[in-house]
Design a protein around this motif. Structure first.
Motif, short mmCIF file in Angstrom:
data_model
loop_
_atom_site.label_atom_id
_atom_site.label_comp_id
_atom_site.label_asym_id
_atom_site.label_seq_id
_atom_site.Cartn_x
_atom_site.Cartn_y
_atom_site.Cartn_z
N GLU A 1 0.83 -1.21 0.00
CA GLU A 1 0.00 0.00 0.00
C GLU A 1 0.86 1.26 0.00
O GLU A 1 0.58 2.23 -0.72
CB GLU A 1 -0.94 -0.01 1.21
N GLU A 2 1.92 1.24 0.79
CA GLU A 2 2.83 2.40 0.82
C GLU A 2 3.54 2.56 -0.51
O GLU A 2 3.74 3.69 -1.00
CB GLU A 2 3.85 2.23 1.95
N ALA A 3 3.90 1.47 -1.15
CA ALA A 3 4.54 1.53 -2.46
C ALA A 3 3.64 2.20 -3.48
O ALA A 3 4.08 3.06 -4.25
CB ALA A 3 4.91 0.12 -2.93
N VAL A 4 2.35 1.83 -3.48
CA VAL A 4 1.42 2.42 -4.44
C VAL A 4 1.19 3.89 -4.13
O VAL A 4 1.04 4.72 -5.04
CB VAL A 4 0.09 1.63 -4.45
N ALA B 1 3.92 5.54 -5.87
CA ALA B 1 3.99 5.34 -7.33
C ALA B 1 2.64 4.85 -7.81
O ALA B 1 2.49 3.69 -8.23
CB ALA B 1 5.10 4.36 -7.68
N LEU B 2 1.65 5.72 -7.77
CA LEU B 2 0.27 5.34 -8.02
C LEU B 2 0.06 4.76 -9.41
O LEU B 2 -0.81 3.92 -9.62
CB LEU B 2 -0.64 6.56 -7.82
N ASP B 3 0.89 5.21 -10.37
CA ASP B 3 0.65 4.81 -11.76
C ASP B 3 1.57 3.70 -12.24
O ASP B 3 1.64 3.43 -13.44
CB ASP B 3 0.81 6.04 -12.68
N ASP B 4 2.30 3.05 -11.35
CA ASP B 4 3.20 1.97 -11.73
C ASP B 4 2.43 0.65 -11.75
O ASP B 4 1.97 0.16 -10.72
CB ASP B 4 4.37 1.89 -10.74
N ALA B 5 2.30 0.06 -12.95
CA ALA B 5 1.46 -1.13 -13.12
C ALA B 5 1.99 -2.32 -12.32
O ALA B 5 1.23 -3.07 -11.71
CB ALA B 5 1.35 -1.49 -14.60
N CYS B 6 3.32 -2.51 -12.32
CA CYS B 6 3.88 -3.67 -11.62
C CYS B 6 3.68 -3.57 -10.12
O CYS B 6 3.35 -4.55 -9.45
CB CYS B 6 5.37 -3.80 -11.96
N ILE B 7 3.88 -2.36 -9.57
CA ILE B 7 3.67 -2.18 -8.14
C ILE B 7 2.19 -2.34 -7.80
O ILE B 7 1.83 -2.96 -6.79
CB ILE B 7 4.22 -0.81 -7.70
#
Length: 406
Positions: free
Chosen positions: A66-69, A72-78
């Motif tokens: 959740e913190e990663a997203v 980087a809200l728009d990173d598909a892999c994350i």
């Protein structure tokens, strides 16, 4: 480590190396040091989440994804990592929300469609799942996980040609990966092509001799084909390299071959080793009934209490419960659990009818086993994660044998 305490790069690089080496406890120490210095690097939270997930610390892993997203809200892999974690926590709608956003901002990323397809499958929305797997494959025709997932789902839905086409492509793309052969073997056995299923499992066992999933699937095909010596060899391999519960397979092979005395001896030894497994006592009771004995003392003593499965089924075998009570125990909210319980109940009730001489009743119940329990592997929950129901595997093999030899 660098002499400069403000230089985070060595922690990041070492964390990656340790993750790749599967030394996750050591990796966590490096990710903690890196994040203490660089608290806004999304991939670091994602990698720490992967390490935590591998260690079974699922809630902490989810918090890191959740913190990663957030970073980087728009990173598909994350986003895919977060969606997978939500799915494992049963938060399917949250997973869909994350993946909908990922697809909206980056529609060319096949991983987003693949993960959303898995989530729709977990929701039993099969047409949406097929559509998303298809989108992933359209973006990347060599998407091995998506080909496996669509092939497996089409196999479960009875679309044999479409399933085999996808799985053939998957095997051609990655010929040294066991999953392609194993999933194709499942589709073959569900379609009645037992020899092809044996062949595919044999390819896996050639380089992974103690793969329990393939040994169990080969056992089922060999029993159906009346290859009892080969089935016994599969059971011996399972017993030698895995849990002793696989002694049930050896006993069931003898039961299927009509050697009820040997089966009873095998089940008797198993129940002495594993007295808390109600299924062992149920198999022993069936073998004894087939021998003309009606000694239910062991089954009564070890029958589970209350409403825990398979308590009502055991009581039915003992004549202390009705078919309606068993049906009530089967009717649970989770559709996969309901499917497995329904198939198991029909099998045991059918075997009990058979030993009582009611072949017509048994035949109707066995038809139900095949209808609702044709695959012993549930929907894909995550990459390379399978749940096999051993007792249903045994039941399906013996029902198919009954159909061949009425």
């Amino acid at each position: 480590e660098s002499a400069d305490p403000t230089n985070a790069s060595p922690y990041y690089n070492l964390g990656l190396m340790l993750n790749n080496a599967r030394r996750f406890d050591d990796a966590l120490a490096q990710w903690d040091k890196f994040i203490a210095l660089k608290s806004n690097v999304a991939i670091a939270f994602c990698e720490r989440g992967e390490a935590l997930d591998a260690l079974g610390r699922k809630d902490e892993a989810l918090a890191n994804f959740e913190e990663a997203v957030r970073n980087a809200l728009d990173d598909a892999c994350i986003s895919a990592h977060l969606a997978r974690a939500y799915r494992e926590h049963g938060r399917l709608l949250d997973a869909i929300t994350v993946l909908d956003h990922a697809i909206a901002v980056a529609p060319g990323q096949s991983v987003s469609y693949y993960e959303r397809g898995l989530t729709y499958r977990a929701m039993h929305q099969n047409e949406r799942a097929l559509s998303d797997f298809g989108s992933a494959i359209e973006i990347n025709p060599r998407d091995f996980p998506a080909l496996l997932a669509r092939g497996a789902l089409n196999g479960d839905l009875g679309a044999f040609d479409a399933a085999i086409a996808d799985l053939n492509t998957a095997v051609e793309i990655v010929p040294n990966d066991w999953e392609g052969y194993y999933r194709r073997a499942i589709v073959y056995i569900g379609h009645g092509d037992y020899q092809s299923s044996l062949d595919d499992c044999g390819k896996v066992l050639a380089f992974w001799p103690d793969n329990a999933l393939c040994l169990a699937l080969q056992w089922r095909a060999n029993v159906i084909l009346s290859n009892f010596d080969a089935a016994r060899s599969n059971a011996d391999a399972l017993i030698a390299t895995h849990l002793k519960q696989y002694r049930l397979y050896r006993g069931a092979e003898q039961y299927a071959a009509g050697d009820f005395a040997s089966a009873a001896a095998e089940f008797g030894a198993y129940t002495q080793d594993t007295p808390d497994d109600a299924y062992g006592w149920l198999w022993l009771y069936l073998a004894d009934r087939a021998l003309g004995k009606d000694d239910a003392a062991g089954l009564k003593e070890h029958a589970p209490q209350g409403d825990t499965w398979p308590a009502n089924l055991i009581r039915y075998a003992l004549g202390a419960s009705s078919a309606n009570s068993v049906a009530a125990s089967v009717d649970v909210p989770d559709p996969e659990v309901r499917r497995m319980r329904s198939a198991e109940a029909a099998f045991y009730m059918g075997e009990l009818a058979l030993v009582a001489g009611d072949k017509a009743k048994a035949a109707g119940l066995f038809e139900k086993v095949v209808k609702v329990g044709h695959a012993a592997v549930g929907p894909d929950q995550a990459e390379s994660t399978y749940k096999i129901d051993d007792d249903l595997e045994l039941a399906l093999a013996i029902v198919a044998l009954h159909a061949k030899n009425p």
